[in-house]
Write an enzyme that holds these catalytic residues in place. Structure first.
Site, PDB file in Angstrom:
ATOM      1  N   GLU A  64       0.928  -1.065   0.006  1.00 39.84           N
ATOM      2  CA  GLU A  64      -0.039   0.081   0.002  1.00 39.84           C
ATOM      3  C   GLU A  64       0.914   1.165  -0.047  1.00 39.84           C
ATOM      4  O   GLU A  64       0.580   2.239  -0.745  1.00 39.84           O
ATOM      5  CB  GLU A  64      -0.978   0.048   1.415  1.00 39.84           C
ATOM      6  CG  GLU A  64      -1.751   1.482   1.386  1.00 39.84           C
ATOM      7  CD  GLU A  64      -2.283   1.405   2.873  1.00 39.84           C
ATOM      8  OE1 GLU A  64      -2.629   2.477   3.141  1.00 39.84           O
ATOM      9  OE2 GLU A  64      -2.217   0.561   3.586  1.00 39.84           O
ATOM     10  N   ASP A  68       0.946   3.755  -3.255  1.00 38.87           N
ATOM     11  CA  ASP A  68       0.513   5.259  -2.976  1.00 38.87           C
ATOM     12  C   ASP A  68       1.434   6.137  -3.641  1.00 38.87           C
ATOM     13  O   ASP A  68       0.913   6.905  -4.527  1.00 38.87           O
ATOM     14  CB  ASP A  68       0.500   5.719  -1.475  1.00 38.87           C
ATOM     15  CG  ASP A  68       0.207   7.102  -1.297  1.00 38.87           C
ATOM     16  OD1 ASP A  68      -0.902   7.252  -1.580  1.00 38.87           O
ATOM     17  OD2 ASP A  68       1.063   7.700  -0.724  1.00 38.87           O
ATOM     18  N   GLU A 140      -4.686   0.858  -3.492  1.00 39.28           N
ATOM     19  CA  GLU A 140      -3.297   1.099  -3.757  1.00 39.28           C
ATOM     20  C   GLU A 140      -2.109   0.139  -3.683  1.00 39.28           C
ATOM     21  O   GLU A 140      -1.364  -0.110  -4.359  1.00 39.28           O
ATOM     22  CB  GLU A 140      -2.837   2.095  -2.551  1.00 39.28           C
ATOM     23  CG  GLU A 140      -3.638   3.217  -2.688  1.00 39.28           C
ATOM     24  CD  GLU A 140      -3.294   4.299  -1.451  1.00 39.28           C
ATOM     25  OE1 GLU A 140      -3.261   5.598  -1.648  1.00 39.28           O
ATOM     26  OE2 GLU A 140      -3.239   3.908  -0.467  1.00 39.28           O
TER      27      GLU A 140
END
Length: 252
Positions: A64, A68, A140
């Site tokens: 994640e 991102d 993400e």
């Protein structure tokens, strides 16, 4: 690409039901992972890891984190190339609307990502599969996994099918509401009658381009082209604002 011993060990730590689940995922989305454990990990919530401590699992939090950054870079590249006349502030504002949690949740829901998430029983029972923050994180994490397995170009291709078309048709135009900005400027300068008019439609029916003109008391202030009438009007208003500001600067 053949999996090495470490990758095979990680894959074997998941039950057969997980292998089948993500075999179906790869078939559905037409993406084949060289290292399937990256895909599994992208959808593995910490609650699943906590309930399967005897197996070797990692949750999706590190992916994640990576996803991102990759998502922000990819969207930045798209906006930079697509909107050459946008200022840095405008690009930043539009990017923020695209990569914010509500938008990521929408993308995840449209793709049906929720059904693939690996959850612990407690998280499942409390509605974790539809929890917005969880879905945004999964989206993400998947981008991060795709980047590691396939590289930047494949992420770009994926987003070109999922995210960028929405930007092009004005799905995020509410954060760049040039029509309201233009109305405020006109009202601050003795007012006037603003009107928008579609002056031309170009291209085939499946790929129509609209051309809008904005006038004040019959005098044209700007025009713009877009994939929808709404987008064309917004761009016409943006050009009008730029023209008015340039005129004001010359007057100073």
């Amino acid at each position: 690409m053949t999996m090495n011993r470490k990758e095979r060990h990680k894959r074997d730590s998941y039950p057969e039901s997980v292998h089948r689940k993500f075999e179906g995922f790869q078939e559905e989305f037409g993406i084949r992972f060289s290292d399937p454990t990256l895909l599994y990990k992208a959808f593995t919530h910490s609650s699943y890891v906590n309930e399967h401590r005897k197996r070797i699992h990692d949750d999706n939090e590190r992916l994640e984190f990576l996803g991102d950054a990759v998502l922000e870079l990819t969207v930045s590249r798209f906006l930079f190339d697509t909107y050459p006349s946008m200022s840095e502030g405008e690009l930043t504002k539009l990017r923020a609307a695209i990569v914010c949690e509500p938008s990521l949740v929408q993308f995840a829901n449209e793709l049906g990502f929720g059904k693939y998430v690996l959850l612990g029983k407690g998280e499942e029972q409390t509605g974790g599969r539809t929890r917005p923050a969880l879905l945004a994180d999964v989206f993400e994490a998947f981008v991060g996994a795709l980047y590691l397995d396939h590289g930047f170009d494949e992420v770009l291709k994926f987003l070109e099918g999922v995210v960028f078309p929405k930007v092009k048709v004005g799905a995020f135009s509410h954060v760049m509401d040039y029509k309201s900005q233009l109305q405020e400027i006109v009202q601050q300068n003795a007012g006037g009658n603003l009107q928008y008019r579609i002056v031309e439609e170009k291209g085939p029916a499946h790929d129509r381009i609209f051309v809008s003109s904005v006038t004040i008391d019959g005098k044209e202030l700007g025009n713009g082209e877009g994939k929808s009438k709404k987008e064309a009007e917004q761009l016409a208003a943006r050009h009008a604002i730029a023209e008015l500001r340039e005129t004001e600067g010359q007057a100073d």
